[in-house]
Design a protein around this motif. Structure first.
Motif, mmCIF file in Angstrom:
data_model
loop_
_atom_site.group_PDB
_atom_site.id
_atom_site.type_symbol
_atom_site.label_atom_id
_atom_site.label_comp_id
_atom_site.label_asym_id
_atom_site.label_seq_id
_atom_site.Cartn_x
_atom_site.Cartn_y
_atom_site.Cartn_z
ATOM 1 N N ILE A 329 1.011 -1.215 -0.015
ATOM 2 C CA ILE A 329 -0.038 -0.022 0.003
ATOM 3 C C ILE A 329 0.754 1.256 -0.055
ATOM 4 O O ILE A 329 1.763 1.478 0.824
ATOM 5 C CB ILE A 329 -1.116 -0.060 1.317
ATOM 6 N N PRO A 330 0.649 2.078 -1.127
ATOM 7 C CA PRO A 330 1.750 3.392 -1.179
ATOM 8 C C PRO A 330 1.244 4.210 0.058
ATOM 9 O O PRO A 330 0.399 4.492 0.510
ATOM 10 C CB PRO A 330 1.392 3.913 -2.530
ATOM 11 N N THR A 331 2.271 5.162 0.327
ATOM 12 C CA THR A 331 2.083 6.114 1.089
ATOM 13 C C THR A 331 1.962 7.633 0.450
ATOM 14 O O THR A 331 2.064 7.554 -0.862
ATOM 15 C CB THR A 331 3.372 6.360 2.113
ATOM 16 N N GLU A 332 1.517 8.535 1.081
ATOM 17 C CA GLU A 332 1.476 9.935 0.619
ATOM 18 C C GLU A 332 2.332 10.675 1.157
ATOM 19 O O GLU A 332 2.063 11.233 2.461
ATOM 20 C CB GLU A 332 -0.164 10.255 0.603
ATOM 21 N N LEU A 333 2.876 11.534 0.428
ATOM 22 C CA LEU A 333 3.808 12.695 1.057
ATOM 23 C C LEU A 333 2.989 13.871 1.343
ATOM 24 O O LEU A 333 2.242 14.506 0.357
ATOM 25 C CB LEU A 333 4.808 13.005 -0.050
ATOM 26 N N VAL A 334 2.885 14.333 2.729
ATOM 27 C CA VAL A 334 2.151 15.413 2.966
ATOM 28 C C VAL A 334 2.915 16.762 3.522
ATOM 29 O O VAL A 334 3.771 16.660 4.486
ATOM 30 C CB VAL A 334 1.024 15.307 4.114
ATOM 31 N N VAL A 335 3.132 17.680 2.593
ATOM 32 C CA VAL A 335 4.002 18.918 2.802
ATOM 33 C C VAL A 335 3.591 19.918 3.647
ATOM 34 O O VAL A 335 2.227 20.325 3.270
ATOM 35 C CB VAL A 335 4.621 19.318 1.469
ATOM 36 N N ARG A 336 3.955 20.211 4.701
ATOM 37 C CA ARG A 336 3.705 21.492 5.610
ATOM 38 C C ARG A 336 4.667 22.336 5.826
ATOM 39 O O ARG A 336 5.607 22.207 5.092
ATOM 40 C CB ARG A 336 2.933 20.649 6.885
ATOM 41 N N ALA A 337 4.653 22.999 7.158
ATOM 42 C CA ALA A 337 5.700 23.889 7.222
ATOM 43 C C ALA A 337 6.902 23.703 7.762
ATOM 44 O O ALA A 337 7.799 24.540 7.932
ATOM 45 C CB ALA A 337 5.014 25.026 8.340
ATOM 46 N N SER A 338 7.008 22.451 8.368
ATOM 47 C CA SER A 338 8.144 21.939 8.888
ATOM 48 C C SER A 338 9.466 21.881 7.980
ATOM 49 O O SER A 338 10.658 21.326 8.352
ATOM 50 C CB SER A 338 8.197 20.732 9.630
ATOM 51 N N THR A 339 9.368 22.174 6.650
ATOM 52 C CA THR A 339 10.409 21.550 5.514
ATOM 53 C C THR A 339 10.465 22.849 4.566
ATOM 54 O O THR A 339 9.612 23.391 4.196
ATOM 55 C CB THR A 339 10.004 20.428 4.805
ATOM 56 N N ALA A 340 11.793 22.957 4.266
ATOM 57 C CA ALA A 340 12.095 24.451 3.263
ATOM 58 C C ALA A 340 13.318 24.156 2.971
ATOM 59 O O ALA A 340 14.116 23.279 3.337
ATOM 60 C CB ALA A 340 11.833 25.715 4.299
ATOM 61 N N ALA A 341 13.712 25.073 1.938
ATOM 62 C CA ALA A 341 15.320 25.036 1.488
ATOM 63 C C ALA A 341 16.222 25.358 2.670
ATOM 64 O O ALA A 341 15.744 25.930 3.618
ATOM 65 C CB ALA A 341 15.436 26.153 0.400
ATOM 66 N N PRO A 342 17.172 25.004 2.525
ATOM 67 C CA PRO A 342 18.316 25.133 3.624
ATOM 68 C C PRO A 342 18.807 26.773 3.554
ATOM 69 O O PRO A 342 18.284 27.418 2.834
ATOM 70 C CB PRO A 342 19.550 24.173 3.087
ATOM 71 N N PRO A 343 19.129 27.123 4.744
ATOM 72 C CA PRO A 343 19.441 28.473 4.876
ATOM 73 C C PRO A 343 20.091 29.282 3.828
ATOM 74 O O PRO A 343 21.299 28.464 3.218
ATOM 75 C CB PRO A 343 20.454 28.672 6.219
ATOM 76 N N GLY A 344 19.771 30.211 3.229
ATOM 77 C CA GLY A 344 20.506 30.715 2.070
ATOM 78 C C GLY A 344 20.016 30.453 0.739
ATOM 79 O O GLY A 344 20.506 30.779 -0.295
#
Length: 357
Positions: A329-344
């Motif tokens: 059974i596949p999973t689903e990626l749920v994107v919220r506020a805890s991930t972003a590009a690295p600093p700079g």
């Protein structure tokens, strides 16, 4: 209602015939799912107890499935147990549940023997118990459902085709989470894994490694927790202490509860999520969307896992060909506020992440 509840009482309360109640109790066909659920609801509400001995003599079936589970204080095992029980009841089966100690292999044998004494028609093992193979404990001919990653080797026992395997795509989910973080521009992704010895721990490590290798990134040392928030806090604090002024910019954590501890450790260290460090978990627990920094995570479809598992187990009980013996059974990626590009750094993926916040 006083006295023993009869089949006629259930029929009257559900607004159906006694024959319909009998069909539901005995798991016969020609009853719609909605009607079956209505009758089962009234059976539970009224406390109706069918004559198991008489029914078993006629059908040679107990209409009962045994479930061995463990670690139900955690979201994943508790959710899977709930959905397995619901799927069994919707199919006209009652369940007997045995809670085992995850770290005691003798518990597996004791649990299976307890269920066998109840005359169950089949057994489902929803969580791993030690390192023992449950198929070696179940008598030949009794169908067995293993809720684990279906690409694991099938048991090399006389079990044959009575063993069905349905599991979450932990490898694929971990690979997707890690690749997503790398796509945001992080040079590498550190991993806080579950406890050693758990198949799900090994599978999520494998997916994380696969993504790093595909990107040509050297893997970093794996740190282990025990699925609890406290263990995630400790692992993250040790990692931050060791890396000092050059902390990691991205962490993939093997479950959401540990990820909550990781978020707290990062905050206590005077750093911010996701400005300094991105964090992604696994499970999508109900609280994940409502943390002070909503958590990006992998969502598991426990209800679908349970439905497919029970469908295959009951097919094995009935002796019908049924669907294939394994399902992933596949999973689903749920994107919220805890991930972003690295600093700079700002990437198209990170801008999309910011728009979701």
């Amino acid at each position: 209602m006083t006295g023993r509840v009869s089949m006629a009482d259930v029929a009257r309360s559900a607004g159906v015939s006694q024959k319909t109640v009998s069909r539901v109790v005995n798991g016969e066909p020609h009853v719609s799912p909605a009607l079956r659920e209505r009758v089962l609801r009234e059976i539970e509400r009224l406390g109706f107890q069918p004559d198991e001995t008489a029914r078993a003599l006629v059908t040679r079936r107990s209409r009962r499935i045994g479930i061995v589970t463990t670690r139900i204080s955690y979201f994943g095992p508790a959710s899977l147990l709930r959905d397995l029980e619901h799927a069994a009841r919707a199919a006209g089966y009652f369940v007997s549940i045995v809670h085992a100690d995850a770290d005691d292999e003798a518990e597996a044998e004791h649990s299976v023997r307890h269920l066998l004494r109840q005359g169950v028609d089949g057994i489902a093992v929803s969580s791993p118990v030690g390192l023992v193979d449950p198929a070696t404990l179940v008598p030949a001919g009794l169908p067995l459902l293993l809720m684990r990653y279906p690409e694991d080797p099938f048991p090399s026992t006389p079990a044959g085709d009575r063993v069905v395997v349905v599991g979450n795509d932990d490898v694929g989910g971990a690979r997707q989470a890690t690749a997503y973080l790398l796509g945001l521009g992080h040079r590498t992704v550190h991993h806080i894994a579950g406890p050693p010895g758990w198949p799900v721990t090994a599978q999520r490590i494998r997916g994380w490694r696969d993504a790093l290798r595909a990107a040509g990134v050297a893997e970093t040392p794996v740190r282990h927790g025990d699925w609890s928030a406290a263990s995630g806090f400790r692992a993250a604090r040790e990692l931050l202490d060791e890396t000092g002024e050059r902390p990691p910019t991205a962490l993939f954590v093997a479950n959401d509860q540990m990820a909550i501890g990781v978020l707290h450790a990062i905050e206590r260290a005077g750093r911010r999520v996701p400005d300094d460090i991105s964090v992604i978990g696994f499970d999508d627990i109900p609280e994940a969307a409502y943390l002070s920094v909503p958590l990006s995570t992998l969502r598991q479809d426990f209800a679908e896992m349970a439905r497919q598992g029970m469908r295959r187990l009951i097919s094995a009980i009935d002796g019908s060909p049924g669907p294939t013996p394994g399902a992933r059974i596949p999973t689903e990626l749920v994107v919220r506020a805890s991930t972003a590009a690295p600093p700079g750094r700002t990437t198209q993926a990170s801008r999309a992440s910011e728009e979701r916040r």
